[in-house]
Write a protein that holds these residues in place. Structure first.
Motif, PDB file in Angstrom:
ATOM      1  N   ILE A 439       1.036  -1.281   0.036  1.00 35.21           N
ATOM      2  CA  ILE A 439      -0.100   0.159  -0.012  1.00 35.21           C
ATOM      3  C   ILE A 439       1.038   1.246  -0.021  1.00 35.21           C
ATOM      4  CG2 ILE A 439      -1.544   1.507   1.580  1.00 35.21           C
ATOM      5  CD1 ILE A 439      -2.589  -1.504   2.394  1.00 35.21           C
ATOM      6  N   ASP A 440       2.044   1.293   0.779  1.00 34.46           N
ATOM      7  CA  ASP A 440       2.858   2.369   0.990  1.00 34.46           C
ATOM      8  C   ASP A 440       3.430   2.547  -0.527  1.00 34.46           C
ATOM      9  OD1 ASP A 440       4.338   4.336   2.883  1.00 34.46           O
ATOM     10  OD2 ASP A 440       6.001   3.164   1.349  1.00 34.46           O
ATOM     11  N   TYR A 443       1.074   4.102  -2.662  1.00 33.90           N
ATOM     12  CA  TYR A 443       0.622   5.424  -2.225  1.00 33.90           C
ATOM     13  C   TYR A 443       1.885   6.367  -2.715  1.00 33.90           C
ATOM     14  CZ  TYR A 443      -0.034   9.365   1.035  1.00 33.90           C
ATOM     15  OH  TYR A 443      -0.442  10.424   1.737  1.00 33.90           O
ATOM     16  N   ILE A 490      -5.591  -2.356  -3.951  1.00 36.68           N
ATOM     17  CA  ILE A 490      -4.759  -1.661  -3.358  1.00 36.68           C
ATOM     18  C   ILE A 490      -4.659  -0.430  -4.264  1.00 36.68           C
ATOM     19  CG2 ILE A 490      -2.429  -1.344  -2.594  1.00 36.68           C
ATOM     20  CD1 ILE A 490      -2.608  -4.202  -1.467  1.00 36.68           C
TER      21      ILE A 490
END
Length: 627
Positions: A439-440, A443, A490
């Motif tokens: 996810i990071d 992002y 995601i």
């Protein structure tokens, strides 16, 4: 595993041969535990596997996605008033530390025990930490059994202490205790009625205003525990020769007794908190005091803080697993025992070097061959596939801890690593700690490729189920994680699945994944060939007449491939061991002269390879469907 019907309990006096892990499970069941959770990790895995053999109406036992979640589940059960157990290996306590260190302030309603298995000697871990330090850090008791009988008894005691002193209790074991089997006197189950939830926000809700008061409370609790442990029966003061005293705990105790049968010994059943009165009294009764403990000088430091004169780590190592030989060498060095005469070296055959390798037919092999050919910088993770760092695959550049690969890869990419950056991670590890990092990466728009090595099981620790397998710890059906749907949710735009046994497809899809700008995910999909069932297809064979000893197949590192006595231009040809070969065809796909084929095939070449792949196609299905 599923338990069929209620267990028939033996008389209380009956002895059973149990490992330390089995004894802990037995002790928890006898103590009336209602909820138990863990993430598998050697040497702790069998605690929950064994608990799952007890009736489901007695105890709910589950695999959790990671150790923090396992502890959170146990904490929740304790809040509700039931006795609960969380089990993990030493590095798992790192993962659970956030919850652990807050819950130490809250305490326990129903008994709350954490069974932690340390790994001195690093038999199956990435480090060699000492979990006793967490007990001191959290101001909670640390019990240290020295054999399987004590493992059972100390587990029962741990629940009693937890409820009596309103605290988490750590039960610390080591690899040697976890896996050594010895006779254990078993008892019967004592039902522990639920205490019910206690509504007390100042104690249960850790906001700063509440935590300040609770910090004072745990210091007071620690002092009460120290007073209790002054005369606790789990400590044994065995009087002998007053010229020599030894303080020890855990599995070091039987080693000390074997090496120094006449010494005065203080065997500590709990290594924290330590009673100053007990330690001073013991030191005053003998002329010279040694502390024998594995890993850190934990007890030794505390005694020095009290101003006591002791000897320890100047004679005994701070690393590695102890044994009677290690203990004897330390006491020889200290002048307590005379040095043994040096015998003339006897002839002994040199063992054949057998480096660890992936299993024959392991689906990870093709992935790392493709990665090595890609020239990418590869961040690895914790699993069977970590072996790909070794010859001949040499496919990993880094490996840190569970779930680190994706974050590490993102960091390398952001730092300007000139090579393409790839993270490799197993399916269980991905669910354990890889999701937040993915996810990071999405992002923060990291330009990386993630290879998800989905072998449908937690393979490294012996084939345990997880949320991606569709089964619970007890073998009951459960929802299965859809990795592709999850990854797309995601925000990953490029997601593909490759058959791990199709080397050409793996190379092509990996090239496309690396070429994609941003986060791409390639799922390498084939079940583990060992767990939960052993997959076995028709073994392949090498036509010796056609083999030109190019040795391309040996780059797989497959243990089914061995050298032949025959040679070609001075190089050894290759043989396939039919007992090990599962017919995965990877060797046939890299063979430069098409000399590898199923023995029954009439003609060599790609047709034979296709035939073998069709015969092994069952392996691409879920393991439940495999015969």
């Amino acid at each position: 595993m599923t338990h069929a019907g209620p267990m028939v309990e033996p008389p209380a006096s009956r002895l059973r041969p149990l490992t330390g892990n089995e004894a802990i499970a037995r002790g928890a069941w006898e103590a009336g535990v209602k909820v138990a959770a863990a993430y598998p990790g050697t040497p702790s895995t069998e605690i929950l596997e064994s608990l799952a053999t007890y009736p489901a109406h007695d105890v709910h036992a589950q695999w959790s996605t990671n150790e923090k979640v396992a502890l959170d589940v146990a904490i929740g059960a304790s809040f509700a008033g039931s006795r609960a157990l969380a089990a993990m290996k030493h590095v798992g306590l790192n993962v659970a530390a956030d919850s652990f260190l807050s819950q130490t302030y809250i305490g326990a309603n129903g008994g709350l025990v954490i069974a932690v298995a340390d790994d001195p000697g690093i038999h199956s871990s990435q480090n060699e930490q000492d979990s006793r330090l967490y007990g001191q850090f959290g101001a909670v008791p640390v019990l240290e059994p020295s054999d399987a009988q004590e493992a059972l008894e100390f587990t029962r005691l741990a629940f009693e202490l937890s409820e009596r002193f309103d605290t988490i209790v750590i039960l610390r074991t080591t690899t040697r205790l976890s896996h050594t089997r010895s006779p254990v006197k078993v008892g019967t189950r004592t039902e522990a009625p639920s205490r019910g939830f206690v509504e007390n926000p100042p104690k249960n809700v850790m906001i700063p205003a509440h935590a300040r008061g609770r910090h004072v409370a745990i210091i007071e609790r620690e002092e009460k525990l120290r007073q209790y442990l002054r005369d606790a029966p789990i400590h044994r003061w065995e009087k002998g020769d007053a010229r020599l005293g030894v303080i020890t705990a855990g599995t070091c105790y039987p080693y000390v007794r074997e090496v120094l049968p006449q010494a005065t010994v203080l065997k500590l059943g709990a290594s924290w908190p330590l009673s100053a009165d007990l330690l001073k009294s013991f030191c005053g009764s003998v002329e010279r005091v040694f502390v024998v403990e594995e890993l850190e000088p934990f007890i030794e430091r505390e005694m020095r803080t009290l101003g006591l004169q002791v000897a320890g780590k100047e004679f005994f190592p701070r690393t590695g697993e102890f044994s009677p030989e290690v203990i004897r060498a330390g006491f020889e060095k200290a002048g307590v025992l005379p040095p043994r005469p040096k015998a003339a070296p006897a002839w002994a055959p040199e063992p054949i070097v057998r480096p660890p390798v992936l299993c024959a037919g392991c689906p990870h092999t093709s992935t790392y061959m493709a990665l090595r050919a890609s020239g990418a910088r590869v961040a690895g993770d914790i699993g069977c596939y970590t072996l790909a760092a070794l010859d001949p695959l040499r496919g990993l550049d880094t490996s840190v801890a569970m779930g680190c690969s994706i974050g590490v890869a993102a960091g390398m990419a952001k730092a300007g690593e000139p090579k393409p950056v790839v993270a490799t991670i197993g399916d269980s590890t991905f669910l354990h700690a890889g999701l937040p990092a993915l996810i990071d990466a999405v992002y923060n728009d990291a330009d990386i490729t993630v290879v998800l090595l989905d072998n449908h099981i937690t393979a490294m620790t012996g084939g345990q189920d997880h949320p991606g397998t569709g089964k619970t710890l007890r073998g009951e059906p459960a929802p299965r994680v859809d990795y592709e749907a999850l990854i797309r949710a995601i925000g990953v735009k490029w997601v593909r699945k490759a058959d791990s046994y199709d080397l050409a497809d793996m190379h092509q899809l990996l090239r496309e994944a690396i070429a994609h700008r941003g986060v791409s995910v390639l799922i390498s999909d084939r079940p583990c060939v060992i767990d939960p069932v052993k997959i076995k297809g028709p073994p392949l064979a090498i036509s010796e007449a056609l083999c030109n000893a190019c040795q391309s197949c040996m780059n797989l590192g497959c243990p089914a491939l061995t050298w032949s006595d025959a040679t070609f231009e001075g190089r050894h040809k290759v043989l396939i061991d039919p007992a090990l070969c599962i017919g995965c065809t990877l060797c046939a796909q890299v063979c430069t002269v098409d000399c590898i084929k199923p023995p029954a095939a009439d003609a060599p070449g790609r047709d034979a390879v296709a035939t073998a792949q069709i015969r092994l196609s069952l392996g691409s299905r879920h393991p439940d469907e495999c015969a």
